[in-house]
Enzyme design. Structure first.
Site, short mmCIF file in Angstrom:
data_model
loop_
_atom_site.label_atom_id
_atom_site.label_comp_id
_atom_site.label_asym_id
_atom_site.label_seq_id
_atom_site.Cartn_x
_atom_site.Cartn_y
_atom_site.Cartn_z
N ARG A 1 18.72 -1.55 -10.72
CA ARG A 1 17.55 -2.43 -10.58
C ARG A 1 18.01 -3.81 -10.12
O ARG A 1 17.33 -4.48 -9.36
CB ARG A 1 16.86 -2.56 -11.93
CG ARG A 1 15.83 -1.52 -12.17
CD ARG A 1 14.75 -2.00 -13.11
NE ARG A 1 13.74 -0.96 -13.20
CZ ARG A 1 13.89 0.12 -13.95
NH1 ARG A 1 14.95 0.28 -14.70
NH2 ARG A 1 12.96 1.05 -13.99
N ARG B 1 5.90 6.34 -21.38
CA ARG B 1 6.98 7.32 -21.26
C ARG B 1 7.43 7.78 -22.65
O ARG B 1 7.50 8.98 -22.94
CB ARG B 1 8.17 6.72 -20.49
CG ARG B 1 7.91 6.65 -19.00
CD ARG B 1 9.10 6.12 -18.21
NE ARG B 1 8.84 6.26 -16.79
CZ ARG B 1 9.23 5.40 -15.85
NH1 ARG B 1 9.92 4.33 -16.19
NH2 ARG B 1 8.96 5.61 -14.58
N HIS C 1 13.00 -4.60 -18.77
CA HIS C 1 12.65 -3.31 -18.16
C HIS C 1 13.91 -2.79 -17.48
O HIS C 1 14.21 -3.14 -16.35
CB HIS C 1 11.53 -3.53 -17.13
CG HIS C 1 11.07 -2.27 -16.49
ND1 HIS C 1 10.66 -1.17 -17.21
CD2 HIS C 1 10.94 -1.92 -15.18
CE1 HIS C 1 10.30 -0.20 -16.37
NE2 HIS C 1 10.47 -0.65 -15.14
N ASN D 1 14.32 -7.86 -2.86
CA ASN D 1 12.90 -8.08 -3.14
C ASN D 1 12.51 -9.55 -3.34
O ASN D 1 11.33 -9.87 -3.35
CB ASN D 1 12.46 -7.24 -4.34
CG ASN D 1 12.30 -5.78 -3.95
OD1 ASN D 1 12.17 -5.46 -2.77
ND2 ASN D 1 12.28 -4.88 -4.92
N GLY E 1 1.14 1.08 -5.08
CA GLY E 1 -0.05 0.29 -4.72
C GLY E 1 -1.25 1.16 -4.39
O GLY E 1 -2.36 0.93 -4.89
N ALA F 1 0.84 -1.21 0.00
CA ALA F 1 0.00 0.00 0.00
C ALA F 1 0.87 1.25 0.00
O ALA F 1 0.53 2.27 0.58
CB ALA F 1 -0.92 -0.01 1.22
N GLY F 2 2.02 1.15 -0.66
CA GLY F 2 2.92 2.30 -0.77
C GLY F 2 2.48 3.20 -1.91
O GLY F 2 1.30 3.24 -2.26
N ASN G 1 10.19 -4.41 -8.72
CA ASN G 1 11.43 -4.49 -9.51
C ASN G 1 12.49 -5.34 -8.81
O ASN G 1 12.46 -5.45 -7.58
CB ASN G 1 11.99 -3.07 -9.71
CG ASN G 1 11.34 -2.41 -10.91
OD1 ASN G 1 11.19 -3.03 -11.96
ND2 ASN G 1 10.96 -1.15 -10.76
N ARG H 1 14.05 1.52 -5.62
CA ARG H 1 15.46 1.74 -5.95
C ARG H 1 15.94 3.07 -5.38
O ARG H 1 15.31 4.10 -5.56
CB ARG H 1 15.58 1.76 -7.48
CG ARG H 1 16.96 1.58 -8.00
CD ARG H 1 16.93 0.98 -9.38
NE ARG H 1 15.98 1.64 -10.26
CZ ARG H 1 16.32 2.28 -11.37
NH1 ARG H 1 17.58 2.36 -11.73
NH2 ARG H 1 15.40 2.83 -12.13
#
Ligand code: APR
Length: 308
Positions: free
Chosen positions: A88, A151, A175, A95, A14, A10-11, A120, A82
Site C-alpha cells: 500500500r 471483512r 488500514h 496516488n 467508483g 469511475a473504475g 489508497n 495495488r
C-alpha cells in the site's frame, strides 16, 4: 433531488459505488473520470436500470468538475490500484499527485461538501485531502474501518454459523499491516468472540482480515477489491445523507483523542449530516492502546514522506 453526490473515479470501486447509491434512490449522482466516455457510459447504463429498481436518481457521467458543483458528498476513488507485488505504501507516490489535483477541483466547485476518501494508501491520502482542502476534520475522512469490520464480521459469522447481522466487530488504526483488531470488543449478540472461539481461531480470522485486501488482489491478479469497499462507502454516504447518527469506524484526523495528535487513523465516529459529529473514545487496555499508538506511528512515517 435535494441530495447530490459526486464520485471521482469511475473504475471498479467508483462505478459500483454509484450503482449501489443509485439503487437506493435518495440522491442524484455525478460520476467523474479522466477517461473519455467511461463515466458517461457507466452512468447511462446505471440510469437505464433505474425503472426496474424504482429509483428516480438522476445520474450523469462527465470528464469535468463543473457538473459536480454544490455536491453534498464527494467520494474520491481516483487513483491506481495495488498490484500483487506492490505494498500500500508504494502506492503513495503514485496516488499523491492524483489526489492533490482531484481534491483541488472538488473544493473549487463544492466548498461546503463532505469528502470521503477511498484511494489508497487510505490514511495518508485522507491526511493529504485534509491538507489540500483546508476543510475541518469533520468534513474529510476515509473509508477503511467500515471495510475492515465488514471483512472481520463476515469471517466471524461464517466461523460460528450465525447471521452476519448479529456480529459486531471492532477494528481501529491503520488500514493495512498495522491495523488494530480488538476481539474483546467484537461480539455476537453482545457476547465477546473471545468467549465463543478458541484463541487460535481468532488469531487466524484477525490475520485474514489484516490481509483481506491482499488476499483479493492475489486472486484477481489485476485490480483490487471493489464489492465490499463500495458497500462500505454506500453505508457511510447513507449515514450522512439520511442523518442517521450511525456509529461507524472511519479514518479520522485525531487531535489528541486516544493520546494521538495530527494523525489520521480509524476510530469509531458518529456520522450524520455534518459528517463526523462525534469521535468515540473507547476504553482500551494498556496493550491495545500501545498497539494503536504503534499503528499511528506507521501512518505518521508514511505521511512524513509526503513532505506536506
Ligand atoms: N481524475 C479522475 N479520475 C482518475 C484520475 C484523475 N486524475 N486518475 C485516475 N483516475 C481514474 C482512472 O481512470 C480509473 O477509472 O480512477 C479510476 C480508478 O479505477 P480502478 O483502476 O478500477 O481502481 P478501483 O478498483 O476503483 O480502486 C480505486 O480505491 O480501493 C482503492 O486501492 C484502490 O486506490 C484505489 C482506488
Amino acid at each position: 433531488m435535494i441530495n447530490k453526490i459526486s464520485i471521482i473515479g469511475a473504475g471498479n470501486v467508483g462505478a459500483t459505488c454509484a450503482q449501489r447509491i443509485a439503487d437506493r434512490g435518495y440522491a442524484d449522482i455525478v460520476l467523474v473520470d479522466i477517461i473519455e466516455g467511461l463515466p458517461q457510459g457507466k452512468a447511462l447504463d446505471i440510469l437505464e436500470s433505474a425503472p426496474i429498481l424504482s429509483s428516480d436518481t438522476r445520474i450523469i457521467g462527465t470528464n469535468s468538475y463543473q457538473e459536480t458543483a454544490n455536491s453534498d458528498v464527494v467520494v474520491i476513488t481516483s487513483g491506481l490500484t495495488r498490484k500483487p507485488d506492490m505494498s500500500r505504501d508504494e502506492l503513495l507516490q503514485a496516488n499523491m499527485n492524483i489526489v492533490t489535483e482531484v481534491t483541488r477541483n472538488v473544493v473549487n466547485y463544492s466548498p461546503n461538501c463532505i469528502i470521503i476518501m477511498v484511494t489508497n494508501p487510505l490514511d495518508a491520502m485522507t491526511h493529504l485531502a485534509i491538507h489540500v482542502s483546508q476543510f475541518p476534520r469533520n468534513r474529510v475522512f476515509g473509508l477503511s474501518g467500515v471495510l475492515d469490520t465488514t471483512r472481520f464480521r463476515s469471517f466471524i459469522a461464517a466461523e460460528l454459523d450465525v447471521s452476519v447481522e448479529d456480529v459486531f466487530a471492532c477494528v481501529l488504526g491503520q488500514h493495512g499491516e498495522a491495523m488494530v483488531i480488538i476481539p474483546r470488543l467484537s461480539t455476537v449478540c453482545g457476547v465477546p468472540i473471545t468467549k465463543l472461539l478458541p484463541q487460535e481461531t481468532i488469531n487466524k480470522l484477525v490475520e485474514r482480515t489484516i490481509r483481506g485486501g491482499a488476499e483479493i488482489v492475489g486472486l484477481l491478479k489485476t485490480g483490487s477489491a471493489f464489492y465490499a469497499p463500495s458497500a462500505a462507502v454506500a453505508q457511510m454516504v447513507e449515514a450522512i445523507i439520511l442523518d442517521k447518527k450511525q456509529i461507524l469506524p472511519c479514518a479520522t484526523y485525531l487531535d489528541g483523542e486516544y493520546g494521538i495528535k495530527d494523525t489520521v487513523i480509524t476510530v469509531p465516529v458518529k456520522l450524520g449530516r455534518n459528517g463526523i459529529e462525534q469521535i468515540i473514545e473507547l476504553e482500551l487496555t494498556a496493550k491495545e492502546k500501545s498497539a494503536l499508538i504503534n499503528s499511528a506511528k506507521a501512518v505518521q512515517q508514511l505521511v512524513k514522506t509526503m513532505k506536506l
